[in-house]
Design a protein around this motif. Structure first.
Motif, PDB file in Angstrom:
ATOM      1  N   UNK A   1      13.754   1.856  -4.854  1.00  0.00           N
ATOM      2  CA  UNK A   1      13.775   3.240  -5.343  1.00  0.00           C
ATOM      3  C   UNK A   1      12.390   3.876  -5.354  1.00  0.00           C
ATOM      4  N   UNK A   2      11.379   3.147  -4.897  1.00  0.00           N
ATOM      5  CA  UNK A   2      10.014   3.673  -4.886  1.00  0.00           C
ATOM      6  C   UNK A   2       9.847   4.628  -3.708  1.00  0.00           C
ATOM      7  N   UNK A   3       9.750   5.912  -4.023  1.00  0.00           N
ATOM      8  CA  UNK A   3       9.662   6.939  -2.983  1.00  0.00           C
ATOM      9  C   UNK A   3       8.379   7.755  -3.163  1.00  0.00           C
TER      10      UNK A   3
ATOM     11  N   UNK B   1       0.830  -1.202   0.000  1.00  0.00           N
ATOM     12  CA  UNK B   1       0.000   0.000   0.000  1.00  0.00           C
ATOM     13  C   UNK B   1       0.865   1.253   0.000  1.00  0.00           C
ATOM     14  N   UNK B   2       0.519   2.207  -0.869  1.00  0.00           N
ATOM     15  CA  UNK B   2       1.223   3.477  -0.927  1.00  0.00           C
ATOM     16  C   UNK B   2       2.526   3.448  -1.692  1.00  0.00           C
ATOM     17  N   UNK B   3       2.806   2.393  -2.443  1.00  0.00           N
ATOM     18  CA  UNK B   3       4.043   2.306  -3.220  1.00  0.00           C
ATOM     19  C   UNK B   3       3.985   3.262  -4.404  1.00  0.00           C
ATOM     20  N   UNK B   4       5.068   4.002  -4.652  1.00  0.00           N
ATOM     21  CA  UNK B   4       5.135   4.946  -5.771  1.00  0.00           C
ATOM     22  C   UNK B   4       6.325   4.571  -6.652  1.00  0.00           C
ATOM     23  N   UNK B   5       6.051   3.811  -7.705  1.00  0.00           N
ATOM     24  CA  UNK B   5       7.104   3.365  -8.622  1.00  0.00           C
ATOM     25  C   UNK B   5       7.398   4.498  -9.598  1.00  0.00           C
ATOM     26  N   UNK B   6       8.648   4.919  -9.662  1.00  0.00           N
ATOM     27  CA  UNK B   6       9.020   6.056 -10.502  1.00  0.00           C
ATOM     28  C   UNK B   6       9.061   5.715 -11.972  1.00  0.00           C
ATOM     29  N   UNK B   7       9.319   6.706 -12.839  1.00  0.00           N
ATOM     30  CA  UNK B   7       9.413   6.454 -14.276  1.00  0.00           C
ATOM     31  C   UNK B   7      10.586   5.538 -14.619  1.00  0.00           C
ATOM     32  N   UNK B   8      10.404   4.766 -15.691  1.00  0.00           N
ATOM     33  CA  UNK B   8      11.461   3.878 -16.201  1.00  0.00           C
ATOM     34  C   UNK B   8      11.970   2.935 -15.110  1.00  0.00           C
ATOM     35  N   UNK B   9      11.058   2.364 -14.361  1.00  0.00           N
ATOM     36  CA  UNK B   9      11.430   1.469 -13.273  1.00  0.00           C
ATOM     37  C   UNK B   9      10.649   0.167 -13.407  1.00  0.00           C
ATOM     38  N   UNK B  10      10.674  -0.655 -12.370  1.00  0.00           N
ATOM     39  CA  UNK B  10       9.940  -1.923 -12.377  1.00  0.00           C
ATOM     40  C   UNK B  10       9.709  -2.374 -10.949  1.00  0.00           C
ATOM     41  N   UNK B  11       8.980  -3.478 -10.807  1.00  0.00           N
ATOM     42  CA  UNK B  11       8.730  -4.023  -9.467  1.00  0.00           C
ATOM     43  C   UNK B  11       9.976  -4.649  -8.865  1.00  0.00           C
ATOM     44  N   UNK B  12      11.034  -4.811  -9.666  1.00  0.00           N
ATOM     45  CA  UNK B  12      12.300  -5.334  -9.134  1.00  0.00           C
ATOM     46  C   UNK B  12      13.153  -4.230  -8.513  1.00  0.00           C
TER      47      UNK B  12
END
Length: 269
Positions: free
Chosen positions: A174-176, A159-170
């Motif tokens: 880096x999700x801030x 909950x509340x995860x913010x995946x940035x551009x050009x990224x992935x679930x791996x």
């Protein structure tokens, strides 16, 4: 066929009206054709591993091709509803951009208030043993996935995860929270009056100018008596479709749409 029996401006006008009428009805029918086809061909996607080129792979491939061919049509204005009809579990308040790519819908669990911006969310993965695997994807409440990011099969976003551009679930390390400002569906939209008076007319003009070479060729096709014949049988219709002049126009449409129109779209942007 009807247009070929007319001439001049009337023929061109009838052709353009028929074109836009057909486009409207197809935009309404296409999503429901795909939804029906998906449930008839596959039913529900389930987790598991299957060999490539087997029965399950063929079903998956057919649904994938139909999705590319038919698309969301008029339901593009309400993509959460579209994907719910395809079997995805999507919570309230979810925002999905039209460029987001979702597949294997029954394996998607998207919580409330999630935003997806031109991302790829795909339970389908390949392995080195000649098989493909389908695994569930769970995206927690109030999360967002920014542009060009990939969420692969088996992923669980808290909950509340913010995946940035050009990224992935791996790369969840880096999700801030500050990545949220890069997610375009979360940005405030302009008021409706500004869209009607300014935005939509500009977009319509830009789209018309972009497609002007194709439209001019269509008008030329409709106003020129390039086919002489009757339409009294199915054979006459087939001969009309296979007429060399018509095939020339068809290839002209494709070439203009693939080469000239993108350059005009960039110039008028």
């Amino acid at each position: 066929i009807y247009c070929s029996s007319l001439s001049g401006r009337r023929s061109a006008a009838v052709f353009v009206v028929a074109l836009f009428t057909t486009s409207f009805f197809m935009s309404v029918l296409r999503p429901f054709l795909f939804i029906t086809a998906k449930w008839c061909i596959v039913g529900r996607f389930v987790e598991g591993r299957s060999p490539i080129f087997g029965k399950d792979y063929l079903k998956w491939w057919m649904v994938s091709q139909l999705q590319e061919l038919l698309g969301a049509g008029i339901l593009e204005r309400n993509l959460p509803l579209y994907y719910r009809l395809l079997g995805a579990k999507i919570g309230a308040g979810v925002k999905i951009s039209k460029d987001t790519k979702l597949s294997e819908f029954d394996l998607l669990h998207i919580g409330p208030d999630v935003a997806l911006d031109n991302a790829t969310v795909r339970p389908f993965t390949m392995d080195s043993r000649g098989c493909f695997t389908l695994r569930k994807i769970q995206i927690g409440e109030n999360s967002c996935v920014c542009a060009k990011s990939v969420i692969a099969g088996g992923a669980t976003l808290p909950e509340g995860t913010c995946v940035g551009p050009l990224s992935s679930n791996h790369e969840l390390c880096d999700a801030r929270p500050e990545n949220r400002r890069h997610c375009r569906p979360l940005r405030a939209l302009p008021p409706l009056w500004l869209k009607v008076l300014c935005g939509w007319p500009i977009l319509l003009l830009q789209r018309t100018l972009t497609l002007s070479p194709v439209l001019l060729l269509m008008v030329h096709m409709a106003s020129t008596e390039w086919y002489v014949g009757s339409f009294t049988s199915i054979q006459d219709g087939v001969e009309y479709i296979a007429t060399p002049e018509r095939m020339g126009y068809l290839f002209g449409f494709i070439i203009l749409h693939r080469t000239v129109c993108p350059c005009l779209a960039l110039a008028y942007a």
